[in-house]
Write a protein that holds these residues in place. Sequence first.
Motif, PDB file in Angstrom:
ATOM      1  N   LEU A   1      -3.873  20.875   1.666  1.00 57.06           N
ATOM      2  CA  LEU A   1      -4.502  19.559   1.562  1.00 57.06           C
ATOM      3  C   LEU A   1      -3.674  18.628   0.671  1.00 57.06           C
ATOM      4  N   GLY A   2      -3.244  19.145  -0.468  1.00 59.07           N
ATOM      5  CA  GLY A   2      -2.433  18.342  -1.368  1.00 59.07           C
ATOM      6  C   GLY A   2      -1.129  17.900  -0.716  1.00 59.07           C
ATOM      7  N   GLN A   3      -0.539  18.788   0.071  1.00 61.91           N
ATOM      8  CA  GLN A   3       0.701  18.432   0.759  1.00 61.91           C
ATOM      9  C   GLN A   3       0.470  17.282   1.727  1.00 61.91           C
ATOM     10  N   ASN A   4      -0.596  17.391   2.488  1.00 62.94           N
ATOM     11  CA  ASN A   4      -0.878  16.330   3.454  1.00 62.94           C
ATOM     12  C   ASN A   4      -1.217  15.014   2.757  1.00 62.94           C
ATOM     13  N   ILE A   5      -1.906  15.097   1.631  1.00 62.85           N
ATOM     14  CA  ILE A   5      -2.217  13.887   0.870  1.00 62.85           C
ATOM     15  C   ILE A   5      -0.923  13.219   0.402  1.00 62.85           C
ATOM     16  N   LEU A   6      -0.007  14.036  -0.105  1.00 61.28           N
ATOM     17  CA  LEU A   6       1.272  13.509  -0.589  1.00 61.28           C
ATOM     18  C   LEU A   6       2.068  12.881   0.557  1.00 61.28           C
ATOM     19  N   LEU A   7       2.119  13.566   1.688  1.00 60.24           N
ATOM     20  CA  LEU A   7       2.856  13.022   2.844  1.00 60.24           C
ATOM     21  C   LEU A   7       2.200  11.739   3.347  1.00 60.24           C
ATOM     22  N   LEU A   8       0.874  11.706   3.312  1.00 62.25           N
ATOM     23  CA  LEU A   8       0.165  10.486   3.713  1.00 62.25           C
ATOM     24  C   LEU A   8       0.552   9.332   2.784  1.00 62.25           C
ATOM     25  N   GLY A   9       0.604   9.616   1.482  1.00 63.98           N
ATOM     26  CA  GLY A   9       0.988   8.573   0.533  1.00 63.98           C
ATOM     27  C   GLY A   9       2.399   8.078   0.761  1.00 63.98           C
ATOM     28  N   MET A  10       3.322   8.992   1.015  1.00 67.34           N
ATOM     29  CA  MET A  10       4.709   8.587   1.274  1.00 67.34           C
ATOM     30  C   MET A  10       4.796   7.729   2.533  1.00 67.34           C
ATOM     31  N   THR A  11       4.073   8.142   3.548  1.00 69.98           N
ATOM     32  CA  THR A  11       4.091   7.386   4.804  1.00 69.98           C
ATOM     33  C   THR A  11       3.525   5.985   4.600  1.00 69.98           C
ATOM     34  N   LEU A  12       2.411   5.888   3.898  1.00 68.25           N
ATOM     35  CA  LEU A  12       1.814   4.570   3.673  1.00 68.25           C
ATOM     36  C   LEU A  12       2.700   3.713   2.770  1.00 68.25           C
ATOM     37  N   GLY A  13       3.404   4.341   1.834  1.00 65.92           N
ATOM     38  CA  GLY A  13       4.338   3.590   0.994  1.00 65.92           C
ATOM     39  C   GLY A  13       5.445   2.959   1.815  1.00 65.92           C
ATOM     40  N   ILE A  14       5.969   3.727   2.750  1.00 66.92           N
ATOM     41  CA  ILE A  14       7.029   3.181   3.623  1.00 66.92           C
ATOM     42  C   ILE A  14       6.462   2.064   4.492  1.00 66.92           C
ATOM     43  N   ILE A  15       5.262   2.271   5.034  1.00 65.93           N
ATOM     44  CA  ILE A  15       4.641   1.230   5.863  1.00 65.93           C
ATOM     45  C   ILE A  15       4.494  -0.067   5.065  1.00 65.93           C
ATOM     46  N   SER A  16       4.036   0.053   3.826  1.00 59.45           N
ATOM     47  CA  SER A  16       3.836  -1.148   3.004  1.00 59.45           C
ATOM     48  C   SER A  16       5.156  -1.814   2.650  1.00 59.45           C
ATOM     49  N   GLY A  17       6.230  -1.035   2.622  1.00 59.94           N
ATOM     50  CA  GLY A  17       7.537  -1.612   2.330  1.00 59.94           C
ATOM     51  C   GLY A  17       8.205  -2.238   3.525  1.00 59.94           C
ATOM     52  N   ILE A  18       7.675  -1.990   4.701  1.00 61.06           N
ATOM     53  CA  ILE A  18       8.297  -2.545   5.904  1.00 61.06           C
ATOM     54  C   ILE A  18       7.784  -3.957   6.163  1.00 61.06           C
ATOM     55  N   LYS A  19       6.487  -4.129   6.144  1.00 60.35           N
ATOM     56  CA  LYS A  19       5.900  -5.449   6.421  1.00 60.35           C
ATOM     57  C   LYS A  19       4.667  -5.641   5.543  1.00 60.35           C
ATOM     58  N   PRO A  20       4.364  -6.894   5.209  1.00 60.27           N
ATOM     59  CA  PRO A  20       3.203  -7.117   4.339  1.00 60.27           C
ATOM     60  C   PRO A  20       1.901  -6.606   4.929  1.00 60.27           C
ATOM     61  N   HIS A  21       1.729  -6.721   6.254  1.00 59.85           N
ATOM     62  CA  HIS A  21       0.442  -6.255   6.766  1.00 59.85           C
ATOM     63  C   HIS A  21       0.352  -4.739   6.801  1.00 59.85           C
ATOM     64  N   GLY A  22       1.435  -4.065   6.407  1.00 62.46           N
ATOM     65  CA  GLY A  22       1.337  -2.632   6.169  1.00 62.46           C
ATOM     66  C   GLY A  22       0.350  -2.332   5.049  1.00 62.46           C
ATOM     67  N   LEU A  23       0.191  -3.293   4.135  1.00 56.56           N
ATOM     68  CA  LEU A  23      -0.793  -3.120   3.059  1.00 56.56           C
ATOM     69  C   LEU A  23      -2.204  -3.019   3.630  1.00 56.56           C
ATOM     70  N   LEU A  24      -2.463  -3.791   4.691  1.00 56.99           N
ATOM     71  CA  LEU A  24      -3.790  -3.730   5.311  1.00 56.99           C
ATOM     72  C   LEU A  24      -4.025  -2.358   5.943  1.00 56.99           C
ATOM     73  N   TYR A  25      -2.974  -1.848   6.616  1.00 54.29           N
ATOM     74  CA  TYR A  25      -3.089  -0.491   7.172  1.00 54.29           C
ATOM     75  C   TYR A  25      -3.320   0.532   6.062  1.00 54.29           C
ATOM     76  N   SER A  26      -2.608   0.334   4.938  1.00 60.67           N
ATOM     77  CA  SER A  26      -2.774   1.270   3.823  1.00 60.67           C
ATOM     78  C   SER A  26      -4.214   1.248   3.316  1.00 60.67           C
TER      79      SER A  26
END
Lengths: 178, 491
Positions: free
Chosen positions: B82-107
Amino acid sequence: MYILLLITFTAIFISAYIITKLHFNNRLSALPILISTMLYLFPTIAGALGILRPYPLITFALVTLLISVITLIFYKKGLDKPNKLKYISIEYRARPVSIEVILVIFSTILSLLWISFFVVQSVKHKIAHYYIPPLPWDVVEYHFPHLVDAIQSGSLWTTIWAHYPWGVKCFIHGGLFF
Amino acid sequence: MILLLFSCAVLHILCFHDREALSGADIIAYLLLTVMLLLFPPLWDMHFNQIGKNDIAMSAFIIAALYFLLQCITGISRNETLGQNILLLGMTLGIISGIKPHGLLYSAFFLGMLLTGNLSKKASWHSAMVVSLCILFLAVFWYIRPLIMLKTIPPSGIDQTVIYNLNKGLHLFLHGRENILFSLAMVFCLIMGVIWHNQDFKMRAANYTLAASIVIFCLTPFSALNGTQMQLRLAPATLPLVIIIAVATFLRLIVKAGAENKPSLVNEPTPWSYRRVTFGAYVSLGLCSVAMVAIPWLAGLEAKQRWVWNLRGFILIGFLAASVYLYNAVKAAKDYHLGASRSRFAVFAGFIVLLTLGSQIRSYEPIGDLPGYNENTSVYRWVYQNIRGKNLYLLGLRPYGLYGQEFSNRVIYGGDSHNTKLEDWLSLLKHHKVDYLVIGRDYAQHEGWYDFKPFPSDLAKIMAMPNIFKLVWSDHGAMIFSIQPGFFNCS
């Protein structure tokens, strides 16, 4: 420069593989995310510090590799018990060759043949007619110029496109920094 | 590749995660999904035509985030993973937020989903905090930078969102292909509304993500730029999600209805829910196949606006009628039993692929070109051959072709040239110690042709100072001036 690029990517890949092997059970999904994160993070940090050059990037990659290897040695005993995939026998299995498999494979091959035809024709068309390969307008207007500006200045602070996040450039076009 | 990998992974969770080994049906399913993703016209455009590469990355990482979210909330994760998936989810959302501003909304959406999952309350808040820290670490630079340099934080331009422009009515429209896709997405949301009490949280999570994409599309600035055209690429997850949900909805019939499967593997709560999904799947895939055939033809008719509007209306009415039919059919089909065999599925899948293939071949046209890269102006060629290691200030045209051999030139792009003022350029020319001033004519880009605007009126002032701005090259589309050293000495 190609050798530096190769070393950097190899170091990133090996580091990600070691980290995945040590800390993640689902390696198939963790590996691409870890590689993507490193390809995204290293140029971002270097650009923020104004040292967006090949040597800092390769340094980041090698330091990460070193830390990974040290961690691997430290936890070596933990690897003696590999997590093998457990295959459970199930009653339901498709027949090796059946009419539906043939139908889908035939359709898929047809589709991919068409794609290859398109690619070949497209490449021939572009090479024959254009001095500079045509790219979508957004690429030539700001995506690629932003990247070139960052490479020329070695920083992500001097660009005129500062109002927008450009994280995707860092790992999609990471190789161009070399 | 990431998009394909995680699309298949999401499909696996939605349909097959009960069984821990691959079967022929799984492989066929992944093959079908891959072919559909590769051949679906909007995704094809993402790779080769109008949609940017960052939208592809957004799609890929949003699907990856959905995969890790499903891993977290469906009980697939054991305590140690579970912790691994949480960490990977966070990394993925971090990249999404760094790509476009509306990535923050997805996050924000994924964080909300994480908190509403079936984790314990304590674990949820802890997980959300880890994910938030990952997002902060990976994306904060892209929001600090404009704050320091420009004193603004993206996203800006709230007045250019669909929500803000609803009063413009018919001026808000999508192009033919995106219109169909948007309608299809709405149909899926409607289907999920009909089978709302389906207890399978996996399918609901996928459909929530699709619904969130549509909402984010309406909230994203520049969606309704100038009130003329919306771009569905601003809700990038919509594109693959529609396909994933369509395939998954259909496959769940085969996996659960096949006589070969154990009843214990059927995790639909009741047969009644199963029958609803059966109807939904048939109607959805029928609509999907119709859309796939109709999309290329619609795109080819974009030059005939009146026809397009009529066709759009018909298609939309068709979708709405199909949706109402679906709702009624589901309600009336209480005792109606549908069967689906793998052979039927394969024939139907092959039929879809062949139809798509035929329609794409029929409507294929080579990708359009940019002005200036062929017969319109040879300014790029001249710069490439004659200028090396210099600073250029560019108005109009596009910077790409002016970097010269081995990207030795520095290009400062001043944006469009039309109606710009000389006074605005002068300080920049001095500040950057520019060697050449390149002025091109702006153009309005249309489907297959370009409408050039005149040169800026202040060009006459430049032409009147040949001792400072020496004309070294010109044609009907662009002019290049060499800036003499005296310019930097005068006040």
